[in-house]
Design an enzyme around this catalytic site. Structure first.
Site, PDB file in Angstrom:
ATOM      1  N   GLY A  75       5.528   4.904  -8.783  1.00  0.00           N
ATOM      2  CA  GLY A  75       6.349   3.650  -8.808  1.00  0.00           C
ATOM      3  C   GLY A  75       5.598   2.441  -9.045  1.00  0.00           C
ATOM      4  N   HIS A  76       4.390   2.291  -7.882  1.00  0.00           N
ATOM      5  CA  HIS A  76       3.691   1.093  -7.979  1.00  0.00           C
ATOM      6  C   HIS A  76       2.738   1.458  -9.055  1.00  0.00           C
ATOM      7  CE1 HIS A  76       4.237   1.320  -3.267  1.00  0.00           C
ATOM      8  NE2 HIS A  76       4.476   0.235  -3.558  1.00  0.00           N
ATOM      9  N   GLN A  79      15.763  -8.233  -3.215  1.00  0.00           N
ATOM     10  CA  GLN A  79      14.452  -8.700  -3.085  1.00  0.00           C
ATOM     11  C   GLN A  79      13.866  -9.262  -4.473  1.00  0.00           C
ATOM     12  OE1 GLN A  79      10.766  -7.343  -1.114  1.00  0.00           O
ATOM     13  NE2 GLN A  79      10.224  -6.464  -3.159  1.00  0.00           N
ATOM     14  N   HIS A 132       2.606   4.815  -4.802  1.00  0.00           N
ATOM     15  CA  HIS A 132       3.199   5.905  -5.327  1.00  0.00           C
ATOM     16  C   HIS A 132       3.318   5.706  -7.045  1.00  0.00           C
ATOM     17  CE1 HIS A 132       6.869   3.798  -5.300  1.00  0.00           C
ATOM     18  NE2 HIS A 132       6.654   3.578  -3.795  1.00  0.00           N
ATOM     19  N   GLY A 162       9.416  -4.320  -8.701  1.00  0.00           N
ATOM     20  CA  GLY A 162      10.367  -2.953  -9.066  1.00  0.00           C
ATOM     21  C   GLY A 162      11.960  -3.651  -8.807  1.00  0.00           C
ATOM     22  N   GLY A 164       0.968  -1.206   0.066  1.00  0.00           N
ATOM     23  CA  GLY A 164      -0.008  -0.086   0.014  1.00  0.00           C
ATOM     24  C   GLY A 164       1.017   1.420   0.188  1.00  0.00           C
TER      25      GLY A 164
HETATM   26  O1  PAF Z   1       8.206  -4.853  -1.992  1.00  0.00           O
HETATM   27  C1  PAF Z   1       7.522  -4.699  -1.175  1.00  0.00           C
HETATM   28  O2  PAF Z   1       6.438  -3.924  -1.100  1.00  0.00           O
HETATM   29  C2  PAF Z   1       7.156  -6.005  -0.227  1.00  0.00           C
HETATM   30  O3  PAF Z   1       8.361  -6.224   0.259  1.00  0.00           O
HETATM   31  C3  PAF Z   1       6.243  -7.021  -0.621  1.00  0.00           C
HETATM   32  C4  PAF Z   1       6.963  -7.563  -2.069  1.00  0.00           C
HETATM   33  C5  PAF Z   1       4.854  -6.554  -1.411  1.00  0.00           C
HETATM   34  C6  PAF Z   1       6.116  -8.179   0.306  1.00  0.00           C
HETATM   35  O4  PAF Z   1       5.431  -7.647   1.152  1.00  0.00           O
END
Ligand code: PAF
Length: 254
Positions: free
Chosen positions: A37-38, A154, A35, A148, A32
């Protein structure tokens, strides 16, 4: 009006319906506080799938600092509106009790790369990330999931996990979206004071410079950042710094 579903069973039912009808599904996992980027991840998912699901779940297990978890902005109504504005079909917003009905007795642990860089500074962080991503991928059963490149480590770990467990979901890497002054967009940026915000783009400028990692570290420290690491790896230079209580990460392709 876009659907916001809390229930895991109902979400699975909808996804099965889509798959049975031959519709492809794209998942954008988020916590949540959406922004631009999302939004760019959602737009990419929109252009490549018949259905776009955005999960909004502030994942408690990836925080080693309860104050940091508490500080994460919760802006569901605005998030729903923004996600819908760029074409999301469904928001999946489960509760921590439902996601962790096993009380986190079962978790995914990667034993090498997850201990370095971010993992060296945030104990248990990637166990939490990988566990929740596996749960989300299993619930939604997406054809593609979008991550991203800002959270580069990650992204690599999620990709490797998908390969290790033969998950059918294709992990799609999306480029970093930056403010005009170069600062990588992040939900944490709103916590920067005016002075910190002015200084913050220096992280990107430094990582994009021709200096060695040691020179970058010295420069960042001398301009007011507390440096967690600057490291070259796999053709990228990655950095994490602190400005007061706010932690910033970024990376640049060499
Ligand atoms: O990048 C994120 O916002 C978090 O690490 C994710 C991948 C949603 C996991 O909670």
């Amino acid at each position: 009006m876009i659907d916001v579903i809390n229930d895991i069973g109902e979400t699975r039912r909808r996804m099965t319906e889509d798959r049975t009808a031959g519709r492809s599904i794209g998942l954008v996992p988020t916590m949540g506080a959406l922004h631009d980027g999302h939004l760019s991840l959602i737009e990419r998912a929109r252009s490549e799938n018949d259905r776009v699901v955005v999960s909004i779940f502030v994942n408690p297990t990836q925080y080693d600092d309860p104050a940091d978890l508490e500080r994460y902005p919760r802006t569901l109504a605005a998030d729903v509106e923004r996600a819908e504005g760029v074409g999301a079909d469904l928001i999946f917003h489960p509760s921590p009790e439902d996601i962790y009905h096993d009380a986190y007795r079962y978790r995914v642990t990667e034993s090498e790369f997850s201990r370095r860089l971010e993992g060296a500074h945030r104990k248990g962080h990637f166990d939490g990330v990988l566990t929740v991503v596996l749960k989300l991928l299993n619930i939604v059963g997406a054809d593609r999931a979008y991550f991203g490149e800002k959270d580069w480590q990650q992204l690599q770990l999620v990709r490797d996990m998908a390969a290790a467990f033969f998950l059918p979901t294709h992990i799609v890497a999306c480029r970093i979206i930056r403010e005009v002054d170069g600062l990588a967009m992040s939900s944490r940026n709103i916590h920067l004071t005016d002075d910190q915000r002015k200084l913050a783009p220096e992280l990107h400028r430094t990582l994009a410079s021709k200096w060695s990692a040691d020179e970058m570290t010295r420069h960042l420290a001398s301009t007011g950042f507390e440096v967690d690491y600057v490291e070259r790896r796999d053709g990228r230079v990655l950095g994490a710094v602190r400005l007061g209580k706010v932690r910033l990460i970024d990376n640049v392709q060499i």
